[in-house]
Every structure is written in C-alpha cells, then in structure tokens.
Design a protein around this motif. Structure first.
Motif, PDB file in Angstrom:
ATOM      1  N   VAL A 244      -6.381 -12.016   7.564  1.00  0.00           N
ATOM      2  CA  VAL A 244      -5.293 -12.691   8.481  1.00  0.00           C
ATOM      3  C   VAL A 244      -5.631 -14.220   8.366  1.00  0.00           C
ATOM      4  N   ALA A 245      -6.901 -14.511   8.168  1.00  0.00           N
ATOM      5  CA  ALA A 245      -7.280 -16.110   8.188  1.00  0.00           C
ATOM      6  C   ALA A 245      -6.476 -16.503   7.113  1.00  0.00           C
ATOM      7  N   GLN A 246      -6.439 -15.777   6.008  1.00  0.00           N
ATOM      8  CA  GLN A 246      -5.576 -16.118   4.787  1.00  0.00           C
ATOM      9  C   GLN A 246      -4.314 -16.366   4.705  1.00  0.00           C
ATOM     10  N   ILE A 247      -3.363 -15.825   5.921  1.00  0.00           N
ATOM     11  CA  ILE A 247      -2.003 -16.213   5.956  1.00  0.00           C
ATOM     12  C   ILE A 247      -1.673 -17.437   6.163  1.00  0.00           C
ATOM     13  N   GLY A 248      -1.025 -18.020   5.315  1.00  0.00           N
ATOM     14  CA  GLY A 248      -0.810 -19.437   5.463  1.00  0.00           C
ATOM     15  C   GLY A 248      -1.207 -20.067   4.037  1.00  0.00           C
ATOM     16  N   PRO A 249      -2.669 -20.148   3.911  1.00  0.00           N
ATOM     17  CA  PRO A 249      -2.914 -20.753   2.790  1.00  0.00           C
ATOM     18  C   PRO A 249      -2.701 -19.886   1.519  1.00  0.00           C
ATOM     19  N   LEU A 250      -2.607 -18.545   1.562  1.00  0.00           N
ATOM     20  CA  LEU A 250      -1.929 -17.682   0.642  1.00  0.00           C
ATOM     21  C   LEU A 250      -0.595 -17.151   1.260  1.00  0.00           C
ATOM     22  N   SER A 251       0.080 -16.986   0.057  1.00  0.00           N
ATOM     23  CA  SER A 251       1.447 -16.056   0.471  1.00  0.00           C
ATOM     24  C   SER A 251       1.192 -14.558   0.814  1.00  0.00           C
ATOM     25  N   THR A 252       2.040 -13.957   1.407  1.00  0.00           N
ATOM     26  CA  THR A 252       2.310 -12.494   1.471  1.00  0.00           C
ATOM     27  C   THR A 252       2.115 -11.756   0.259  1.00  0.00           C
ATOM     28  N   SER A 253       2.522 -12.342  -0.846  1.00  0.00           N
ATOM     29  CA  SER A 253       2.500 -11.554  -2.161  1.00  0.00           C
ATOM     30  C   SER A 253       1.217 -11.626  -2.388  1.00  0.00           C
ATOM     31  N   GLN A 254       0.458 -12.711  -2.508  1.00  0.00           N
ATOM     32  CA  GLN A 254      -0.628 -12.926  -3.131  1.00  0.00           C
ATOM     33  C   GLN A 254      -1.753 -11.891  -2.249  1.00  0.00           C
ATOM     34  N   ILE A 255      -1.396 -11.773  -1.049  1.00  0.00           N
ATOM     35  CA  ILE A 255      -2.596 -11.073  -0.077  1.00  0.00           C
ATOM     36  C   ILE A 255      -2.160  -9.417  -0.562  1.00  0.00           C
ATOM     37  N   ALA A 256      -0.963  -9.201  -0.709  1.00  0.00           N
ATOM     38  CA  ALA A 256      -0.359  -7.686  -1.025  1.00  0.00           C
ATOM     39  C   ALA A 256      -0.958  -7.405  -2.526  1.00  0.00           C
ATOM     40  N   ALA A 257      -0.851  -8.274  -3.261  1.00  0.00           N
ATOM     41  CA  ALA A 257      -1.312  -8.161  -4.505  1.00  0.00           C
ATOM     42  C   ALA A 257      -2.908  -7.949  -4.675  1.00  0.00           C
ATOM     43  N   ALA A 258      -3.459  -8.676  -3.958  1.00  0.00           N
ATOM     44  CA  ALA A 258      -4.977  -8.661  -3.879  1.00  0.00           C
ATOM     45  C   ALA A 258      -5.416  -7.404  -3.566  1.00  0.00           C
ATOM     46  N   ILE A 259      -4.958  -7.081  -2.300  1.00  0.00           N
ATOM     47  CA  ILE A 259      -5.500  -5.647  -1.728  1.00  0.00           C
ATOM     48  C   ILE A 259      -5.127  -4.546  -2.646  1.00  0.00           C
ATOM     49  N   ASP A 260      -3.708  -4.310  -3.036  1.00  0.00           N
ATOM     50  CA  ASP A 260      -3.130  -3.390  -3.965  1.00  0.00           C
ATOM     51  C   ASP A 260      -4.031  -3.365  -5.069  1.00  0.00           C
ATOM     52  N   GLY A 261      -4.499  -4.619  -5.889  1.00  0.00           N
ATOM     53  CA  GLY A 261      -4.915  -4.591  -7.195  1.00  0.00           C
ATOM     54  C   GLY A 261      -6.482  -4.880  -7.009  1.00  0.00           C
ATOM     55  N   SER A 262      -7.097  -4.518  -6.019  1.00  0.00           N
ATOM     56  CA  SER A 262      -8.742  -4.423  -5.931  1.00  0.00           C
ATOM     57  C   SER A 262      -9.276  -3.395  -6.835  1.00  0.00           C
ATOM     58  N   ALA A 263     -10.479  -3.720  -6.929  1.00  0.00           N
ATOM     59  CA  ALA A 263     -11.147  -2.516  -7.646  1.00  0.00           C
ATOM     60  C   ALA A 263     -11.057  -1.226  -6.917  1.00  0.00           C
ATOM     61  N   GLU A 264     -11.038  -1.316  -5.816  1.00  0.00           N
ATOM     62  CA  GLU A 264     -10.919   0.201  -4.770  1.00  0.00           C
ATOM     63  C   GLU A 264      -9.577   0.554  -4.968  1.00  0.00           C
ATOM     64  N   GLY A 265      -8.470  -0.245  -4.876  1.00  0.00           N
ATOM     65  CA  GLY A 265      -7.274   0.391  -5.067  1.00  0.00           C
ATOM     66  C   GLY A 265      -7.030   0.767  -6.459  1.00  0.00           C
ATOM     67  N   ASP A 266      -7.560   0.201  -7.553  1.00  0.00           N
ATOM     68  CA  ASP A 266      -7.506   0.646  -8.724  1.00  0.00           C
ATOM     69  C   ASP A 266      -8.167   2.014  -9.008  1.00  0.00           C
ATOM     70  N   GLY A 267      -9.098   1.927  -8.671  1.00  0.00           N
ATOM     71  CA  GLY A 267      -9.951   3.422  -8.696  1.00  0.00           C
ATOM     72  C   GLY A 267      -9.334   4.521  -7.918  1.00  0.00           C
ATOM     73  N   ARG A 268      -8.658   4.266  -6.867  1.00  0.00           N
ATOM     74  CA  ARG A 268      -8.018   5.033  -6.165  1.00  0.00           C
ATOM     75  C   ARG A 268      -6.693   5.916  -7.092  1.00  0.00           C
ATOM     76  N   ARG A 269      -6.114   4.819  -7.694  1.00  0.00           N
ATOM     77  CA  ARG A 269      -5.278   5.224  -8.705  1.00  0.00           C
ATOM     78  C   ARG A 269      -5.471   6.043  -9.846  1.00  0.00           C
ATOM     79  N   VAL A 270      -6.657   5.694 -10.476  1.00  0.00           N
ATOM     80  CA  VAL A 270      -7.314   6.259 -11.597  1.00  0.00           C
ATOM     81  C   VAL A 270      -7.395   7.631 -11.172  1.00  0.00           C
TER      82      VAL A 270
END
Length: 580
Positions: A398-424
């Motif tokens: 939440v603190a990153q909203i503004g310094p980062l775009s919503t696209s950047q935050i969504a991509a970071a969570i979706d593309g995290s190691a945890e997210g990648d592992g879940r898809r694998v």
C-alpha cells in the motif's frame, strides 16, 4: 520492507516487460470516487445438501463440504465466484465412500482436504485435486466416534487436525503421513479439549482449549501456539480468557495478530486481540452467538452473529468492527444463519451455513465492503498466490502506491517466486498428473525469475519425455507414444478440443522435424490459446464475458499471457469490481 517491495516490483516488472498500454491509474486517486453500498445475498445449494464449511481454492472458487440432513451421504463441491453457480464433484468417489464431517482446507499442494467418516465410524482425511479430479483417502488414527475431528488448519506445509473430545492434535503431510501430539494444559486443570484453531501469518498455528476445572475461574479457555521445531511441533500456552462457549479464532490481517471471539458467562459476545505475548483486553458487543470471525479487506473485522433462541437460531447478522471499536450491523436474509467465513478473490466475503438444517442451508455473500487500497492488494494475493497477504506485506505494498504504478505492483505480486511456484505446481498436476517435487519447483522458479515466460516453461514441461509417455492416455488413443498422440493431447489440454484431420496432417510431421517443445510453443502462442486465456481472465477477474473485439485487441498485442493478466488486474474496471 517498503524498499524491498520496490526492488521486487522493479525486477518482476522488468522480467515481464512493460505492457503495450500505459495504464497508471493510482488507487489513491480512485478511492474518493468510490462509494460502495454493503449488501447481503444468499445462494441455495442443490436440494438435499447441508453445507458445512467453506474455503477459498487456488482456482478462485469457494469450495465446500456437504452432506444430507440424515448424515447418510455427502461430498464436496465448489461455488463459482465468476458464474455464481454450485458445482458438485459428486459423492466422494473413493473406496470408503466417506461422508464429510465439516472441516475443509486447502493444502500446500493446492488440493482440497477435508475430514470425513466412513460407514463404520472410522475417521479419514480425504484429498481431492481439482486439476486431476482424483480422490485419495488417509486414515486418521486416534480419533473415535466420540472425538470426531472438528477443526482443520493448513499451515507450514502440514494439515493440523483436532477434535472437541480431547486436547490432541494430529499433523498430516501432503502424502497422508500422520503424527499425533498432546497440547499442554494450564496448571491446575484436570483436562481440556480443543474448540477452535487457526493459522497465523508467521507460520504458527493457534488452538483454543476449553479447560476443565482451572483455578480460579471454571470453564476458562486457554490459547496455545504451535510452531515447527527441528524435532517437530512445539506448543506453548500464551494465556487464558474468561469465555465459556462459541469460541471463534482467526488471523487478523489488518492488525497483524490473532482475533479471538466468544460468549461470556453473561451471554455477551466478547472479542480481543491475541499475540505471542498474551491476550489483549476484551470488548463486549451485545448479545448473540458468534459463528464465525473474519478480517475483511476494509481494515475491520466481521463477525457472523446468530440471534434467536439458543440451539434453534433461525436468524443472524453481520457485525462490522472498526478496529474492534465502533460497530455496524447488516441483517442476513430471514431463516438463514451464517457461519464460518472466507475472503473471496475479489474482496467480497462468503459465509457457510451455521446450522444442520437443510432448509436453512446457503452460501451467504457480503458485498460492497468499504474500499481501501489494502483490498486491492489482498485481491492480488488471493488471485495470484492463493492466500491472504499478511499485515506487513499488505502495508508495504500500500505504501508503494504512487511511487509505483498499479501495473508494476500487480506484475511484482503475480510474478513473484511464490506466484511462479504456484503456477508450476498447477502445470505439473495438469500436464504430468502429479505434484512437482520441491527441487523441480525451485529449478523452474529460478528460470522464470531470470526472464523465462509462463509459455516458455509450459512448452518445456509439455516437451518432456514424461509428458510424451502420458499422451496415449491423455489423447484417448492408447498404444505407444507417437506424434499423433502427442499432438492430440496438446490440443485437448491447451485448446479444449481434438485436432481436425487437417491440423493433424500439419502438426504431426513437425513433432519429428522441430521437436515436441517447439510444437507446444506454437500452440501456446496461437491466437486461439491466447484468446481462451484472456476470455478466462475476463470471467475470473472482471466477472463478465469479454466481447470478441476486446479479446481480439488483447490477442493482437505482443504481450505474454502474464502481462495481459496483470494489466487487467491493474485496470480501473478490476479495481472497481472489488466493490461488488
């Protein structure tokens, strides 16, 4: 933590590439424009079912266990959060024909686990994989007809099962192996039995014991915290509380601690925060029976409260607690008593039925919960990671909203190691028919974190010898693996239909000339496959059908399926969809 989330976002966003459209809609700008209306709706299950409990599956559906009012049959099913329909997987199709008792959870393997009873009153824990459609059944030793399992928690890679008949806890790993432990009881107590359990965000599991003959006050409850040590679980009594019945316990993602609710000896609902250092001060919230407690995405707690005569309650309300202070109540449809709840994938709250009467059985949905930036972060965790964000992570993003775009935050969570592992893990279950080993997940996650796309990893898995050996069965052709079984299996699994004779004539020679992995990559990059993925994203994320023009526009871009998904998650429509 804020600095760390910035770095993660930058790396994940760079890996996935900047989406073709430059959307920079900030939540802090959206918030003042949104004025949601809280509403309560109910949905009746198929005739003859009594819903027992609910859990959010990794497929973003609300999974539930059910049985009939005579306790002679039952099974599991899911309530679609995109189509609002009930979908049974049928009576439990395993050798024991077990009847669910109620507790249900999602294991670390992504499967649905639930406690059940066979015709001889033997207790089992059953597993169902939504990916493969397979059931497995494992015996639960130490339980009996008089101490049937009543709580089930998934945490730290294990399932933790307990009953109201004693103070024992049984752990179950993802292969069904069990170990039983006795919880400690307060000094001076004769005995205790487990009334509730819940997982914390720090990997610990909490249990509430009903303590018998503890001085100075009879019928106190004790809070026990369990953590995994090198030699197994370690349990410690954190404190006691003057509650007598209807104990509810949940991890409060908005406060970073546990929330404890129950009835006092005077019949009032009391609630307090609990941390590893002890139990906080209790506040009373009127009279009634708490049937479930749940942290909402709006920085407040929600409690489902049964009203009416004890033992025959026919009505209930939802009570919203602002920081355990000011309250607001919303009435549930007449004749329905809401029970245990779960946070849905889009920020709405779903509750199971709290009675054993078929006439009152329902899935209850609470919509229009007040918007906060934290709701959007929670939705991204639910959709992409299959779990709630813990307090520190939520506040950090939440603190990153503004310094980062919503696209950047969504991509970071979706593309995290945890997210990648879940898809694998999902791909292994779907394509190879088995769970991935930890080393396999780690290897693929490393590749993805260094730039490989979802499609590239899928193509590699589909091009493996292990997958080729499964294609005669997947294709339904039988016999030995060959180009035709491989191409047919790919079409069925990726496109949902068998190839035409012309498509077989075109693709079969390619299997030998360019290889299996390259053929899989062609299908994964096809307009048909990409269109199906986008259509599914519209249904799951936006709760509507995408138009042909919308889908064609996405398919025509150079974006990967992950980039398209995160762009939708960062869109104004998705953010506003969190309201209903």
């Amino acid at each position: 933590m804020a600095t760390m989330s910035s770095a993660i976002a930058a790396r994940s966003y760079a890996r996935r590439g900047r989406p073709g459209r430059t959307l920079r809609l900030e939540l802090v700008e959206l918030e003042p424009r949104v004025t949601p209306t809280t509403m309560v709706g109910s949905y009746a299950p198929p005739a003859g079912q009594v819903n027992l409990s609910v859990v959010l599956g990794t497929d973003s559906n609300i999974w539930y266990a059910y049985r009939n009012s005579a306790d002679t049959s039952g099974g599991i099913g899911f309530f679609s959060t995109s189509k609002y329909t009930f979908n049974n997987v049928g009576s439990v199709s395993n050798p024991n024909l077990n009847i669910p008792l109620g507790p249900i959870a999602v294991g670390s393997d992504g499967a649905i686990w639930y406690v059940a009873l066979d015709a001889s009153f033997n207790d089992f824990i059953d597993r169902y994989s939504p990916i493969t459609g397979r059931f497995s059944s494992y015996n639960l030793p130490g339980f009996s007809f008089f101490s049937e399992p009543t709580t089930l928690v998934s945490d730290a890679g294990l399932l933790w099962v307990a009953s109201s008949g004693d103070n024992n806890v049984t752990t179950v790993d993802m292969k069904g192996a069990t170990h039983t432990y006795s919880l400690p009881i307060p000094s001076g107590a004769n005995s205790a039995n487990v009334q509730a359990s819940a997982a914390s965000f720090d990997g610990s599991v909490w249990f509430v014991e009903d303590v018998i003959n503890v001085a100075p006050t009879p019928n106190d409850i004790a809070l026990v915290r369990g953590t995994l040590g090198s030699a197994g679980p370690v349990f410690r009594i954190v404190g006691t509380a003057p509650l007598v019945s209807s104990i509810q316990l949940a991890a409060d993602s908005n406060a970073g601690e546990m929330a404890l609710a129950g009835e006092t000896s005077g019949g009032q609902i009391a609630l307090a925060g609990v941390s590893p250092s002890g139990v906080g001060a209790f506040n009373n919230y009127g009279f009634g029976t708490p049937h479930g407690i749940l942290p909402g995405p709006d920085q407040s707690l929600w409690i489902s409260v049964g009203t009416g005569t004890a033992g025959s309650q026919t009505n209930s309300t939802f009570t919203q607690l602002y920081g355990m202070g000011n309250t607001q109540s919303f009435t549930v449809p007449a004749g329905i008593v809401a029970g245990q709840g779960v946070l849905g994938p889009s920020g709405t709250l779903f509750f199971a039925n709290a009675t054993d009467e078929n006439s009152n059985s329902a899935i209850v949905e609470l919509t229009g919960v007040a918007y906060t930036p934290g709701a959007w972060v929670q939705s991204l965790y639910n959709v992409n990671l299959g779990r709630a964000a813990d307090f520190e992570d939520q506040q950090s993003w939440v603190a990153q909203i503004g310094p980062l775009s919503t696209s950047q935050i969504a991509a970071a969570i979706d593309g995290s190691a945890e997210g990648d592992g879940r898809r694998v893990q999902t791909w292994y279950e779907s394509y190879l028919g088995r769970a991935a080993e930890p080393s396999e997940i780690a290897g693929w996650v490393n590749v993805m974190q260094h730039g490989s796309s979802d499609e590239q990893v899928q193509a590699a898995i589909l091009g493996s010898i292990e997958y080729a050996l499964r294609t005669p069965a997947i294709s339904g052709i039988g016999g030995s693996p060959n180009p035709t079984t491989f191409v047919t299996a790919l079409f069925l699994q990726l496109l949902g239909h068998a190839p035409s004779s012309a498509q077989l004539a075109s693709f079969d020679p390619l299997v030998n000339s360019i290889g299996r992995q390259a053929v899989a990559a062609i299908l994964l990059g096809s307009a048909e496959y990409r269109g199906d993925v986008v259509a599914s994203d519209y249904t799951t994320l936006l709760h509507r059908t995408g138009s042909a023009a919308e889908i064609a526009a996405w398919v025509g871009t150079s974006m990967t399926t992950a980039q398209m998904r995160t762009a939708i998650e960062a869109s104004a429509e998705y953010i506003l969809k969190l309201q209903y």
